[in-house]
Scaffold this motif. Structure first.
Motif, short mmCIF file in Angstrom:
data_model
loop_
_atom_site.label_atom_id
_atom_site.label_comp_id
_atom_site.label_asym_id
_atom_site.label_seq_id
_atom_site.Cartn_x
_atom_site.Cartn_y
_atom_site.Cartn_z
N GLU A 190 0.87 -1.20 0.00
CA GLU A 190 0.00 0.00 0.00
C GLU A 190 0.89 1.24 0.00
N PRO A 191 1.22 1.78 -1.18
CA PRO A 191 2.14 2.92 -1.23
C PRO A 191 1.52 4.19 -0.66
N VAL A 192 2.37 5.00 -0.04
CA VAL A 192 1.89 6.28 0.49
C VAL A 192 1.72 7.30 -0.63
N SER A 193 2.35 7.05 -1.78
CA SER A 193 2.16 7.92 -2.95
C SER A 193 2.59 7.18 -4.21
N LEU A 194 2.03 7.60 -5.33
CA LEU A 194 2.39 7.08 -6.65
C LEU A 194 2.95 8.25 -7.45
N GLU A 195 4.19 8.15 -7.87
CA GLU A 195 4.90 9.26 -8.48
C GLU A 195 4.90 9.22 -10.01
N PRO A 196 5.04 10.41 -10.65
CA PRO A 196 4.97 10.49 -12.12
C PRO A 196 6.20 9.97 -12.85
N ASN A 197 7.30 9.74 -12.14
CA ASN A 197 8.49 9.15 -12.76
C ASN A 197 9.38 8.57 -11.66
N SER A 203 13.61 10.67 -5.07
CA SER A 203 13.64 11.91 -4.31
C SER A 203 12.89 11.78 -2.98
N LYS A 204 11.76 11.08 -2.99
CA LYS A 204 10.98 10.89 -1.76
C LYS A 204 11.81 10.15 -0.70
N VAL A 205 12.56 9.14 -1.17
CA VAL A 205 13.39 8.38 -0.23
C VAL A 205 14.57 9.23 0.25
N GLU A 206 15.18 9.97 -0.67
CA GLU A 206 16.31 10.84 -0.31
C GLU A 206 15.90 11.85 0.75
N LEU A 207 14.71 12.41 0.62
CA LEU A 207 14.25 13.46 1.53
C LEU A 207 13.68 12.92 2.83
N GLY A 208 13.61 11.59 2.96
CA GLY A 208 13.06 11.01 4.17
C GLY A 208 11.55 11.00 4.22
N GLU A 209 10.90 11.29 3.09
CA GLU A 209 9.44 11.28 3.03
C GLU A 209 8.90 9.87 2.82
N ALA A 210 9.78 8.93 2.56
CA ALA A 210 9.42 7.52 2.42
C ALA A 210 10.55 6.68 2.98
N ASP A 211 10.19 5.51 3.50
CA ASP A 211 11.20 4.61 4.05
C ASP A 211 11.85 3.76 2.96
N ALA A 212 11.10 3.53 1.88
CA ALA A 212 11.62 2.68 0.81
C ALA A 212 10.85 2.95 -0.48
N GLY A 213 11.44 2.55 -1.57
CA GLY A 213 10.78 2.69 -2.86
C GLY A 213 11.46 1.79 -3.87
N LEU A 214 10.75 1.44 -4.94
CA LEU A 214 11.33 0.63 -6.00
C LEU A 214 11.80 1.56 -7.12
N VAL A 215 13.08 1.50 -7.41
CA VAL A 215 13.70 2.35 -8.44
C VAL A 215 14.65 1.48 -9.26
N TYR A 216 15.29 2.10 -10.25
CA TYR A 216 16.28 1.37 -11.03
C TYR A 216 17.62 1.34 -10.29
N LYS A 217 18.39 0.33 -10.58
CA LYS A 217 19.72 0.21 -10.00
C LYS A 217 20.55 1.46 -10.29
N THR A 218 20.42 1.99 -11.50
CA THR A 218 21.20 3.17 -11.89
C THR A 218 20.80 4.41 -11.11
N ASP A 219 19.57 4.45 -10.61
CA ASP A 219 19.13 5.61 -9.82
C ASP A 219 19.86 5.67 -8.49
N THR A 220 20.00 4.52 -7.83
CA THR A 220 20.72 4.51 -6.55
C THR A 220 22.21 4.76 -6.77
N THR A 221 22.74 4.33 -7.92
CA THR A 221 24.14 4.62 -8.24
C THR A 221 24.34 6.12 -8.39
N ALA A 222 23.41 6.77 -9.11
CA ALA A 222 23.50 8.22 -9.34
C ALA A 222 23.31 9.01 -8.05
#
Length: 280
Positions: A190-197, A203-222
């Motif tokens: 049950e996600p707290v939000s659904l993002e447009p990209n 960004s939500k995880v970086e800012l502490g607005e979420a505890d976790a999220g599914l992203v691409y491997k390259t996103d966490t590298t960047a």
């Protein structure tokens, strides 16, 4: 009468002398009209011909490329590389979710090429694009706060109601991949939000607005340490493909084609792999 005869004799002598002087000049030119023409023609060396051909094969242009948000960092680097290798050409990128890019193409946004994060979106634009080529692949990971304070180890942990999980919207490639792998494991989140990209998820995880999220491997590298990353086993994961294509509406077809082809070159592939992307 004698005076006229004297003048005629001098003119005849001058004519004979002029004819005699022309003989060595013609001989020096190789004789005949062919020699004169050859001397007048410009000389172009083989190296000059090759150089001129190479420089004219890719015309200079200002290109606009619509690209998936997950390509933001690597494409900025690659755009500079391409411009350096092709003087006079400038590449400007417009980054967004693939579904947004598709909408822009259908609305006639002025652009030259398109790169999406899935083949489904690109396939839906066959009337607007040339033949696409997959230039890279990617995979999903679980993004967490640095140090993974909630001890997230697997996809199953994302079903914890006490966790604030954020996902990309289902119409976004990353959102579709996310739902695919969760459904495959019979996991309900049950996600707290659904993002447009996908970058908005990061960004939500970086800012502490979420505890976790599914992203691409390259996103966490960047993200360079601003988030943690938990790998997803291959048999539970999904592979994202990135097709690139020239837009039929481009005003710079030759330059756009050249850029799309370059994305599969050894130089471009090396940069993509350094950013965490995989070869198709």
């Amino acid at each position: 009468m004698r005076f006229l005869q004297h003048v005629r004799q001098r003119r005849a002598a001058a004519g004979l002398l002029g004819g005699a002087l022309l003989v060595p000049v013609l001989a020096a030119c190789g004789g005949g009209s062919t020699g004169t023409t050859a001397a007048a023609a410009p000389t172009v060396s083989a190296s000059n011909t090759t150089s001129a051909s190479a420089s004219s094969s890719v015309p200079a242009a200002n290109l606009t490329v619509l690209a998936a948000a997950s390509l933001t960092d690597v494409f900025k680097t690659m755009g500079a590389q391409y411009a350096k290798a092709h003087p006079g050409t400038k590449v400007t990128f417009s980054f967004a979710g693939s579904q947004e890019l598709a909408a822009q193409v259908r609305q006639g946004a002025p652009a030259d090429a398109l790169v999406t994060a899935d083949t489904k979106t690109m396939d839906g634009l066959k009337a607007e694009t040339g033949t696409p080529t997959v230039i890279a692949t990617n995979e999903l990971v679980i993004a967490t706060a640095p140090g993974n304070p909630h001890k997230i180890d697997s996809l199953k942990d994302l079903s914890d109601p006490n966790l604030k999980v954020v996902l990309a919207a289902p119409e976004v490639p990353a959102g579709r991949y996310s739902q695919e792998i969760l459904d495959k494991q019979n996991i309900t989140v049950e996600p707290v939000s659904l993002e447009p990209n996908v970058r908005a998820v990061l960004s939500k995880v970086e800012l502490g607005e979420a505890d976790a999220g599914l992203v691409y491997k390259t996103d966490t590298t960047a993200a360079k340490g601003k988030v943690g990353s938990v790998a997803i086993p291959p048999d539970q994961n999904a592979i994202a493909s990135y097709p690139a294509a020239t837009l039929k509406a481009t005003k710079n077809p030759a330059a756009a084609d050249a850029f799309v082809r370059w994305l599969s070159s050894p130089e471009a592939q090396k940069t993509l792999q350094e950013a965490g992307f995989q070869q198709p």
